[in-house]
Design a protein around this motif. Structure first.
Motif, PDB file in Angstrom:
ATOM      1  N   ASP A   1       0.856  -1.177   0.000  1.00  0.00           N
ATOM      2  CA  ASP A   1       0.000   0.000   0.000  1.00  0.00           C
ATOM      3  C   ASP A   1       0.897   1.232   0.000  1.00  0.00           C
ATOM      4  O   ASP A   1       1.544   1.528   1.011  1.00  0.00           O
ATOM      5  N   PRO A   2       0.961   1.971  -1.111  1.00  0.00           N
ATOM      6  CA  PRO A   2       1.869   3.118  -1.185  1.00  0.00           C
ATOM      7  C   PRO A   2       1.392   4.339  -0.424  1.00  0.00           C
ATOM      8  O   PRO A   2       2.156   5.302  -0.266  1.00  0.00           O
ATOM      9  N   ASP A   3       0.156   4.317   0.043  1.00  0.00           N
ATOM     10  CA  ASP A   3      -0.410   5.475   0.740  1.00  0.00           C
ATOM     11  C   ASP A   3       0.090   5.467   2.180  1.00  0.00           C
ATOM     12  O   ASP A   3      -0.605   5.019   3.097  1.00  0.00           O
ATOM     13  N   MET A   4       1.300   5.948   2.354  1.00  0.00           N
ATOM     14  CA  MET A   4       1.921   5.944   3.674  1.00  0.00           C
ATOM     15  C   MET A   4       2.632   7.272   3.874  1.00  0.00           C
ATOM     16  O   MET A   4       3.167   7.860   2.936  1.00  0.00           O
TER      17      MET A   4
ATOM     18  N   LEU B   1       7.286  -1.015  -5.782  1.00  0.00           N
ATOM     19  CA  LEU B   1       6.230  -0.038  -5.528  1.00  0.00           C
ATOM     20  C   LEU B   1       6.750   0.986  -4.524  1.00  0.00           C
ATOM     21  O   LEU B   1       7.196   0.627  -3.433  1.00  0.00           O
ATOM     22  N   MET B   2       6.690   2.260  -4.896  1.00  0.00           N
ATOM     23  CA  MET B   2       7.229   3.339  -4.068  1.00  0.00           C
ATOM     24  C   MET B   2       6.146   3.964  -3.187  1.00  0.00           C
ATOM     25  O   MET B   2       4.977   4.047  -3.577  1.00  0.00           O
ATOM     26  N   PRO B   3       6.521   4.455  -2.005  1.00  0.00           N
ATOM     27  CA  PRO B   3       5.577   5.256  -1.212  1.00  0.00           C
ATOM     28  C   PRO B   3       5.180   6.515  -1.981  1.00  0.00           C
ATOM     29  O   PRO B   3       6.004   7.090  -2.701  1.00  0.00           O
ATOM     30  N   VAL B   4       3.967   6.969  -1.811  1.00  0.00           N
ATOM     31  CA  VAL B   4       3.504   8.161  -2.528  1.00  0.00           C
ATOM     32  C   VAL B   4       4.434   9.360  -2.323  1.00  0.00           C
ATOM     33  O   VAL B   4       4.757  10.065  -3.288  1.00  0.00           O
TER      34      VAL B   4
END
Length: 352
Positions: A273-276, A307-310
């Motif tokens: 989950d990138p939404d961090m 996958l990167m954090p936002v």
């Protein structure tokens, strides 16, 4: 520091080579700003990134389906199959050629570097440095045929394995929560490869190596232990992360861990989950610094490979991390170590 307050960043790992227009149809032009993927020259410059280790890697020739399993408390991915050596050699040769073509087309704005002096000279000239790395040694035969040839073509960093077995050792399967102690250690050929890389001056990368292989590497290698892109298992119990005991071993040899931005290795819950918030990233990186000291932590983003954090969604957003670390109390000297100096020190100790 750089002009305008940006910190000069040398990144320990990216997979941009696999996305180059010179390598595959439909690939990206590294010299042109894109909204796809994570890394190109314009976005690197926007973020203060002045160079990095560029990973060449052979994907499965015939990818399997259905390897991912959601478990009650996490996930498991079935260990990838070994690669055909001839296929791996063709793939790595094609990526080497693609990188060389791209560098030539850049007209001096990008340089392949094989020494720290070359990286420093490129930085002074506002040129971007590429250091060649191979992720998984399948392109090298058991008799180590080809290792010297790759060195002559500029190879200065080698990951013994990716997350699959090869003739040199065993990579960790992707799983959470799980120990990195997932299988046997280095083979006799793997131990010989470690010694040969030490002799030539090729830095060895423990990222993706299972725990027994890590301890074999630690016992044999005369160079600092390095994990180009990894995090702390104590924070996120993914197989790809290093236990406290492994982190202590890296520190004891004067080595470096390149902090990996991959969300499923950074988040304590292991979720993709990138939404961090950036604070979650800073919490994890701070743990590494507290455990190992600021001489032994660097950056290893895994841009274009994970996958990167936002807040770190591409290279242009690297200042978000620097600003957050500064807000946490990291001073300029520590930021320079993490962003640039620690990689240079380890390169000097590892290369010939």
């Amino acid at each position: 520091m750089q002009e305008g307050g940006k910190v000069a960043i040398f990144d320990g790992h990216n997979d941009a080579a696999q996305h180059l227009a010179e390598y595959r149809e439909g690939g990206r032009d590294f010299l042109v700003r894109s909204e796809d993927g994570h890394l190109d020259l314009p976005r690197a410059r926007e973020g203060g990134m002045i160079g990095g280790l560029f990973a060449m890697y052979a994907k499965a020739e015939h990818p399997r389906q259905g390897d991912f399993t959601r478990t009650a408390d996490g996930y498991e991915v079935r260990l990838a199959d070994p690669l055909d050596a001839a296929y791996a050699r063709r793939t790595i040769d094609a990526q080497l050629s693609a990188l060389a073509t791209m560098v030539a087309r850049a007209g001096g704005n990008i340089r392949c570097a094989t020494t720290v002096d070359e990286i420093e000279a490129a930085r002074r000239d506002s040129a971007f440095s590429i250091v060649l790395h191979i992720e998984g040694a399948e392109a090298i035969d058991a008799d180590l045929d080809g290792l010297a040839r790759l060195y002559a073509r500029g190879l200065r960093s080698l990951g013994l394995v990716w997350s699959r077995p090869n003739i040199f050792g065993h990579g960790v399967p992707f799983a959470y929560p799980r120990s990195p102690d997932t299988g046997p250690g280095l083979t006799d050929a793997g131990k010989a490869l470690v010694r040969a890389c030490n002799e030539l001056g090729i830095m060895l990368d423990a990222a993706h190596l299972n725990e027994r292989g890590f301890w074999n590497l630690a016992a044999i290698s005369t160079a600092p232990i390095v994990a180009t892109h990894a995090c702390a298992h104590a924070i996120c119990a993914a197989t790809r992360n290093l236990t406290d005991r492994q982190l202590d071993a890296v520190r004891a040899t004067g080595g470096v861990v390149g902090f990996n931005f991959s969300v499923s290795e950074v988040r304590p819950d292991g979720h993709r989950d990138p939404d961090m918030p950036i604070e979650t990233v800073v919490d994890h990186l701070s743990y590494l610094v507290e455990r190992m000291g600021d001489d032994h932590v660097a950056l290893g983003s895994d841009f274009d490979g994970a996958l990167m954090p936002v807040p770190l969604r591409d290279a242009s957003h690297l200042p978000n991390l620097i600003d957050a670390l500064r807000a946490r109390g990291f001073d300029d000297a520590t930021l320079r170590k993490i962003a640039f100096d620690n990689w240079m020190r380890v390169f000097r100790q590892s290369w010939r």
